[in-house]
Design an enzyme around this catalytic site. Sequence first.
Site, PDB file in Angstrom:
ATOM      1  N   SER A  15       0.824  -1.207   0.000  1.00 58.41           N
ATOM      2  CA  SER A  15       0.000   0.000   0.000  1.00 58.41           C
ATOM      3  C   SER A  15       0.862   1.262   0.000  1.00 58.41           C
ATOM      4  O   SER A  15       1.848   1.356   0.726  1.00 58.41           O
ATOM      5  CB  SER A  15      -0.897   0.020   1.240  1.00 58.41           C
ATOM      6  OG  SER A  15      -1.547   1.268   1.329  1.00 58.41           O
ATOM      7  N   LYS A  16       0.436   2.220  -0.806  1.00 59.87           N
ATOM      8  CA  LYS A  16       1.136   3.505  -0.849  1.00 59.87           C
ATOM      9  C   LYS A  16       0.578   4.477   0.186  1.00 59.87           C
ATOM     10  O   LYS A  16       1.107   5.565   0.379  1.00 59.87           O
ATOM     11  CB  LYS A  16       1.015   4.114  -2.244  1.00 59.87           C
ATOM     12  CG  LYS A  16       1.603   3.231  -3.347  1.00 59.87           C
ATOM     13  CD  LYS A  16       1.538   3.949  -4.695  1.00 59.87           C
ATOM     14  CE  LYS A  16       1.796   3.015  -5.867  1.00 59.87           C
ATOM     15  NZ  LYS A  16       2.926   2.113  -5.715  1.00 59.87           N
ATOM     16  N   SER A  17      -0.531   4.092   0.847  1.00 54.43           N
ATOM     17  CA  SER A  17      -1.206   5.042   1.740  1.00 54.43           C
ATOM     18  C   SER A  17      -0.330   5.519   2.909  1.00 54.43           C
ATOM     19  O   SER A  17      -0.364   6.716   3.233  1.00 54.43           O
ATOM     20  CB  SER A  17      -2.515   4.442   2.253  1.00 54.43           C
ATOM     21  OG  SER A  17      -3.421   4.309   1.180  1.00 54.43           O
ATOM     22  N   THR A  62      -9.434  -0.666   2.218  1.00 50.17           N
ATOM     23  CA  THR A  62      -9.322  -0.993   0.804  1.00 50.17           C
ATOM     24  C   THR A  62      -9.746  -2.439   0.576  1.00 50.17           C
ATOM     25  O   THR A  62     -10.303  -3.085   1.475  1.00 50.17           O
ATOM     26  CB  THR A  62      -7.904  -0.649   0.276  1.00 50.17           C
ATOM     27  OG1 THR A  62      -7.880  -0.856  -1.134  1.00 50.17           O
ATOM     28  CG2 THR A  62      -6.824  -1.495   0.930  1.00 50.17           C
ATOM     29  N   LYS A  66     -14.340  -2.884   1.877  1.00 52.29           N
ATOM     30  CA  LYS A  66     -15.137  -1.657   1.856  1.00 52.29           C
ATOM     31  C   LYS A  66     -16.605  -1.896   2.224  1.00 52.29           C
ATOM     32  O   LYS A  66     -17.244  -1.020   2.796  1.00 52.29           O
ATOM     33  CB  LYS A  66     -15.034  -0.969   0.486  1.00 52.29           C
ATOM     34  CG  LYS A  66     -13.648  -0.381   0.244  1.00 52.29           C
ATOM     35  CD  LYS A  66     -13.569   0.370  -1.065  1.00 52.29           C
ATOM     36  CE  LYS A  66     -12.125   0.793  -1.342  1.00 52.29           C
ATOM     37  NZ  LYS A  66     -12.009   1.574  -2.576  1.00 52.29           N
ATOM     38  N   ASP A 102     -13.708   8.072  -2.403  1.00 59.61           N
ATOM     39  CA  ASP A 102     -13.228   7.621  -3.722  1.00 59.61           C
ATOM     40  C   ASP A 102     -13.769   8.485  -4.862  1.00 59.61           C
ATOM     41  O   ASP A 102     -13.026   8.900  -5.757  1.00 59.61           O
ATOM     42  CB  ASP A 102     -13.629   6.169  -3.970  1.00 59.61           C
ATOM     43  CG  ASP A 102     -12.780   5.187  -3.176  1.00 59.61           C
ATOM     44  OD1 ASP A 102     -11.611   5.496  -2.905  1.00 59.61           O
ATOM     45  OD2 ASP A 102     -13.293   4.102  -2.835  1.00 59.61           O
ATOM     46  N   GLY A 129     -19.494  -2.791 -10.677  1.00 61.23           N
ATOM     47  CA  GLY A 129     -19.195  -3.305  -9.344  1.00 61.23           C
ATOM     48  C   GLY A 129     -19.058  -2.174  -8.334  1.00 61.23           C
ATOM     49  O   GLY A 129     -19.543  -1.058  -8.556  1.00 61.23           O
ATOM     50  N   MET A 215      -9.222   3.740 -13.625  1.00 63.01           N
ATOM     51  CA  MET A 215      -9.093   3.857 -12.174  1.00 63.01           C
ATOM     52  C   MET A 215      -7.953   2.997 -11.638  1.00 63.01           C
ATOM     53  O   MET A 215      -7.519   3.179 -10.509  1.00 63.01           O
ATOM     54  CB  MET A 215     -10.435   3.512 -11.497  1.00 63.01           C
ATOM     55  CG  MET A 215     -11.430   4.669 -11.663  1.00 63.01           C
ATOM     56  SD  MET A 215     -13.158   4.313 -11.267  1.00 63.01           S
ATOM     57  CE  MET A 215     -13.046   3.806  -9.582  1.00 63.01           C
ATOM     58  N   TYR A 217      -3.901   1.680 -11.980  1.00 62.51           N
ATOM     59  CA  TYR A 217      -2.656   2.303 -12.413  1.00 62.51           C
ATOM     60  C   TYR A 217      -1.562   1.256 -12.382  1.00 62.51           C
ATOM     61  O   TYR A 217      -1.721   0.181 -11.812  1.00 62.51           O
ATOM     62  CB  TYR A 217      -2.290   3.504 -11.531  1.00 62.51           C
ATOM     63  CG  TYR A 217      -2.089   3.143 -10.085  1.00 62.51           C
ATOM     64  CD1 TYR A 217      -3.145   3.235  -9.194  1.00 62.51           C
ATOM     65  CD2 TYR A 217      -0.857   2.683  -9.630  1.00 62.51           C
ATOM     66  CE1 TYR A 217      -2.979   2.872  -7.868  1.00 62.51           C
ATOM     67  CE2 TYR A 217      -0.684   2.330  -8.305  1.00 62.51           C
ATOM     68  CZ  TYR A 217      -1.743   2.425  -7.428  1.00 62.51           C
ATOM     69  OH  TYR A 217      -1.585   2.055  -6.128  1.00 62.51           O
ATOM     70  N   GLY A 239      -5.153   5.837 -12.590  1.00 57.23           N
ATOM     71  CA  GLY A 239      -5.794   6.160 -11.314  1.00 57.23           C
ATOM     72  C   GLY A 239      -4.860   6.581 -10.192  1.00 57.23           C
ATOM     73  O   GLY A 239      -5.296   6.673  -9.042  1.00 57.23           O
TER      74      GLY A 239
END
Length: 274
Positions: A15-17, A62, A66, A102, A129, A215, A217, A239
């Site tokens: 995760s880049k978060s 994520t 969700k 989002d 979805g 969306m 990347y 995205g």
Amino acid sequence: MSDLYCVFGNPIAHSKSPAIHAAFAAATGQELNYVARLAAVDGFFAAMSDFVAAGGKGANVTVPFKEDAYRASTRLSERAARAGAVNTLAFAGDEIVGDNTDGAGLVRDIVHNLGFPVAGKRILLLGAGGASRGVIAPLLAEKPASLFIANRSSEKAVGLAGAFADMASIEAGSFEQTAGRSFDLVINATSASLSGENLPLPAGIFAPGCLAYDMMYGRGDTPFLAMARQQGAARLADGLGMLVEQAAEAFFVWRGVRPATGEVLAALRAKLAE
Ligand code: ATR
């Protein structure tokens, strides 16, 4: 001690978060600690409870949690209720407040970062979805000329359009049913890129000046963007900007401060190209 936040996912190691929120915190002078937390696929509620007990103030959520986060929320923002999914939780006393940033992130990336106004545009949204559902209301709020939702199984697209019928008149159908139409903004919200598959889209859907937005990347063009490039789409975007903007919106929800995103996005982009 600084306030504690996390992102729940499975998998979550890449995760880049955490890096994004650390950069936001440094830039805004906010003291917080943001970590990645792996939850078992059937263990979201337990993981969330543990995190709250440890003093967690908020969390991002994520794949694949969700909808679990939506169900866990004791209160929902209007946009989370519309999305049927939660990507941002705030823990305040006994309340678990669920939000969804989002769609706001997508719209901000398109309108602000890419300088592409959505107002008056003909939109084609691919996929029906969770990813698609999450962005419909924020897109409609921009007052596009029209919205067509296309999906592999057309009944799902029709059902999704029906869920937003009170907001706008939305067309829906299969990919093939877009034949003979053209659009100013084509957004890929399917997960087809993950399996490297191409969508069976008819030729000619990209109007002159069209923005093709995936969306997803990754390094280089996604399969969808490669197809759009080949078909002559004027502009292409993945995205990564949406990822950074949904994070900025979550940061704002928690801290009341809106971080600048340009440098963070540029740094991530450079890293992706390495
Ligand atoms: P997400 O939360 O990412 O939206 P999802 O709810 O499982 O995940 O939805 C995945 C979407 O990608 C659906 O629209 C799915 O189409 P179906 O409803 O017909 O299953 C779409 N999708 C996934 N793989 C695809 C593929 N190879 N070709 C076309 N559409 C695909």
